[in-house]
Design an enzyme around this catalytic site. Structure first.
Site, PDB file in Angstrom:
ATOM      1  N   CYS A  62     100.776  44.491   5.017  1.00  0.00           N
ATOM      2  CA  CYS A  62     100.291  45.861   5.201  1.00  0.00           C
ATOM      3  C   CYS A  62      98.768  45.804   5.132  1.00  0.00           C
ATOM      4  O   CYS A  62      98.211  45.338   4.137  1.00  0.00           O
ATOM      5  CB  CYS A  62     100.838  46.730   4.074  1.00  0.00           C
ATOM      6  SG  CYS A  62     100.193  48.401   4.056  1.00  0.00           S
ATOM      7  N   ASN A  63      98.113  46.256   6.173  1.00  0.00           N
ATOM      8  CA  ASN A  63      96.643  46.255   6.189  1.00  0.00           C
ATOM      9  C   ASN A  63      96.077  47.175   5.109  1.00  0.00           C
ATOM     10  O   ASN A  63      95.081  46.848   4.458  1.00  0.00           O
ATOM     11  CB  ASN A  63      96.130  46.743   7.547  1.00  0.00           C
ATOM     12  CG  ASN A  63      96.388  45.752   8.655  1.00  0.00           C
ATOM     13  OD1 ASN A  63      95.522  44.986   9.030  1.00  0.00           O
ATOM     14  ND2 ASN A  63      97.597  45.741   9.181  1.00  0.00           N
ATOM     15  N   THR A  64      96.720  48.322   4.914  1.00  0.00           N
ATOM     16  CA  THR A  64      96.194  49.307   3.968  1.00  0.00           C
ATOM     17  C   THR A  64      96.309  48.782   2.535  1.00  0.00           C
ATOM     18  O   THR A  64      95.371  48.918   1.739  1.00  0.00           O
ATOM     19  CB  THR A  64      96.976  50.634   4.113  1.00  0.00           C
ATOM     20  OG1 THR A  64      97.106  50.931   5.506  1.00  0.00           O
ATOM     21  CG2 THR A  64      96.257  51.767   3.422  1.00  0.00           C
ATOM     22  N   TYR A  92     101.142  54.880   3.188  1.00  0.00           N
ATOM     23  CA  TYR A  92     100.041  54.515   2.290  1.00  0.00           C
ATOM     24  C   TYR A  92      98.693  54.999   2.855  1.00  0.00           C
ATOM     25  O   TYR A  92      97.719  55.101   2.137  1.00  0.00           O
ATOM     26  CB  TYR A  92      99.944  52.993   2.149  1.00  0.00           C
ATOM     27  CG  TYR A  92     100.929  52.321   1.206  1.00  0.00           C
ATOM     28  CD1 TYR A  92     101.869  53.038   0.477  1.00  0.00           C
ATOM     29  CD2 TYR A  92     100.879  50.938   1.036  1.00  0.00           C
ATOM     30  CE1 TYR A  92     102.762  52.385  -0.382  1.00  0.00           C
ATOM     31  CE2 TYR A  92     101.750  50.286   0.178  1.00  0.00           C
ATOM     32  CZ  TYR A  92     102.688  51.005  -0.529  1.00  0.00           C
ATOM     33  OH  TYR A  92     103.552  50.352  -1.382  1.00  0.00           O
ATOM     34  N   GLY A  93      98.663  55.191   4.186  1.00  0.00           N
ATOM     35  CA  GLY A  93      97.410  55.360   4.931  1.00  0.00           C
ATOM     36  C   GLY A  93      96.356  56.265   4.314  1.00  0.00           C
ATOM     37  O   GLY A  93      95.183  55.926   4.313  1.00  0.00           O
ATOM     38  N   CYS A 120      97.382  47.939  11.886  1.00  0.00           N
ATOM     39  CA  CYS A 120      98.431  48.412  10.982  1.00  0.00           C
ATOM     40  C   CYS A 120      99.711  47.721  11.413  1.00  0.00           C
ATOM     41  O   CYS A 120     100.005  47.653  12.616  1.00  0.00           O
ATOM     42  CB  CYS A 120      98.578  49.927  11.085  1.00  0.00           C
ATOM     43  SG  CYS A 120     100.061  50.589  10.278  1.00  0.00           S
ATOM     44  N   THR A 121     100.464  47.213  10.445  1.00  0.00           N
ATOM     45  CA  THR A 121     101.628  46.400  10.809  1.00  0.00           C
ATOM     46  C   THR A 121     102.768  47.220  11.407  1.00  0.00           C
ATOM     47  O   THR A 121     103.714  46.646  11.950  1.00  0.00           O
ATOM     48  CB  THR A 121     102.124  45.593   9.596  1.00  0.00           C
ATOM     49  OG1 THR A 121     102.388  46.490   8.502  1.00  0.00           O
ATOM     50  CG2 THR A 121     101.100  44.564   9.171  1.00  0.00           C
ATOM     51  N   HIS A 122     102.699  48.540  11.303  1.00  0.00           N
ATOM     52  CA  HIS A 122     103.710  49.361  11.989  1.00  0.00           C
ATOM     53  C   HIS A 122     103.474  49.412  13.504  1.00  0.00           C
ATOM     54  O   HIS A 122     104.395  49.702  14.260  1.00  0.00           O
ATOM     55  CB  HIS A 122     103.676  50.805  11.472  1.00  0.00           C
ATOM     56  CG  HIS A 122     104.366  51.015  10.156  1.00  0.00           C
ATOM     57  ND1 HIS A 122     103.837  50.604   8.964  1.00  0.00           N
ATOM     58  CD2 HIS A 122     105.555  51.603   9.859  1.00  0.00           C
ATOM     59  CE1 HIS A 122     104.656  50.945   7.971  1.00  0.00           C
ATOM     60  NE2 HIS A 122     105.706  51.552   8.498  1.00  0.00           N
TER      61      HIS A 122
HETATM   62  N1  DGL Z   1     101.964  49.025   7.626  1.00  0.00           N
HETATM   63  C1  DGL Z   1     100.889  49.674   6.895  1.00  0.00           C
HETATM   64  C2  DGL Z   1      99.562  49.042   7.331  1.00  0.00           C
HETATM   65  O1  DGL Z   1      99.549  47.948   7.861  1.00  0.00           O
HETATM   66  C3  DGL Z   1     101.055  51.139   7.065  1.00  0.00           C
HETATM   67  C4  DGL Z   1     100.288  51.949   6.130  1.00  0.00           C
HETATM   68  C5  DGL Z   1     100.879  53.290   5.852  1.00  0.00           C
HETATM   69  O2  DGL Z   1     101.925  53.337   5.214  1.00  0.00           O
HETATM   70  O3  DGL Z   1     100.231  54.266   6.216  1.00  0.00           O
HETATM   71  O4  DGL Z   1      98.511  49.591   7.140  1.00  0.00           O
END
Ligand code: DGL
Length: 257
Positions: free
Chosen positions: A72-74, A41-42, A182-184
C-alpha cells in the site's frame, strides 16, 4: 525459510502486488491481510495509519512472517520508517514509480495518480526531487477509485466516468506516461487503456516490487527451497469475501497465463 511472506493493504489493492509476488516466487507461502474495515486509508492521518500498521504487523508476526510487504503506497508513506525501526523483519514498501516514467517520457509530461496521503507524503516528494526535476508532473488524487475497486467495480460506468475526469487533463497536457501510485489502481488498467489508447504508457510498480522481494529473500538467505506446494492464506478486518473473490480471480488468470 519455509515461513510465509506477509502482505498487507487497506483492502484488495495489495493483491496487485501479491499477484506479481506469487508469479515470480511460486515456491513461497503467503499471508495477505486486508484492513478493509478501515478502508480507505487515503485521507486518514498518518498517526492512524501507523497504528493500523502496527496492529497488522503484530498479527502477521504471530504467523511468523519472514518478510513483510507493505503493499500500500499510503501505508508505506505513513508507516514504513516506523516499522523498519521497531521490528526485526525486513520490509518492502511501495512508492510511486516516477523514475522509470521520467526516464522513458518523450513529451516530458508525466501523470501521477495516487491517494491524497501518498501525494502529501515525504517519500513522494523525495522521489520528485530526485528524479523529476526536468519534467512536468501532473498530480491527480484518485478519490473514489479505492471504494470502486473494493466493490469489484473496476469497469463500471461510474469508474469509467471518474477515470475520464482524472486522465483526460493529463492527456490534454501531453502526458505520455501514467504512474499508478496506489496498489488498487492496476485493477483499472483495462478501463484506463480504453481512455488513453496508445497515447500513454501505464506504469504499475508491482513487478519491480516483486523483484525487490526476491532479492531481499536471497540477501537474507530466506528463499523457500523446501519444494512444498505454496499455501496462501487470507485475513481481513472486515469483508473477507471481497478479498477471496479477487484472489480467486487472480489465481485463475495466473494459472491460465
Ligand atoms: N492501496 C492503497 C495504496 O496503495 C489504497 C489506499 C487507500 O485505502 O486509500 O495507497
Amino acid at each position: 525459510m519455509d515461513a510465509p511472506i506477509g502482505f498487507f493493504d487497506s483492502g484488495v489493492g495489495g493483491l496487485s502486488v501479491w499477484r506479481e509476488g506469487i508469479k515470480l516466487l511460486p515456491g513461497e507461502h503467503t499471508i495477505y491481510y486486508a484492513d478493509n474495515a478501515h478502508c480507505p486509508y487515503g485521507a486518514k492521518e498518518p498517526d492512524e495509519i501507523i497504528a493500523r500498521s502496527i496492529h497488522i504487523v503484530d498479527f502477521l508476526l504471530t504467523h511468523a512472517c519472514k518478510l513483510i510487504v507493505v503493499a500500500c503506497n499510503t501505508a508505506t508513506a505513513a508507516a514504513i520508517d516506523y516499522l523498519r525501526t521497531h521490528y526485526p523483519v525486513p520490509f518492502v514498501g511501495m512508492g510511486p514509480a516516477v523514475k522509470p516514467a521520467v526516464q522513458h517520457s518523450l513529451s516530458g509530461v508525466v501523470g501521477v495518480l495516487a491517494t491524497q496521503g501518498t501525494l502529501k507524503g515525504r517519500l513522494y516528494h523525495e522521489i520528485l526531487s530526485q528524479f523529476a526535476t526536468d519534467v512536468q508532473i501532473i498530480e491527480q488524487p484518485g478519490d473514489g477509485l479505492v471504494e470502486l475497486a473494493e466493490a469489484g467495480q473496476t469497469n463500471s460506468d461510474e469508474a469509467r466516468a471518474l477515470l475520464q475526469q482524472y486522465i483526460q487533463p493529463m492527456l490534454d497536457a501531453g502526458a505520455d506516461h501514467l504512474v499508478l501510485g496506489c496498489t488498487h489502481y492496476p485493477f483499472f488498467i483495462p478501463a484506463i487503456a480504453r481512455i488513453a489508447g496508445q497515447r500513454m504508457t501505464i506504469i504499475d510498480p508491482a513487478p519491480a516490487v516483486a523483484q525487490r522481494i526476491k532479492s531481499l529473500l536471497i540477501q537474507h538467505n530466506l528463499l523457500n527451497t523446501s519444494g512444498d506446494t505454496a499455501r496462501h492464506a487470507f485475513f481481513s478486518s472486515g469483508n473477507l469475501h471481497a478479498v477471496r473473490e479477487m484472489a480467486a480471480r487472480i489465481m485463475r488468470q495466473t494459472t491460465i497465463n
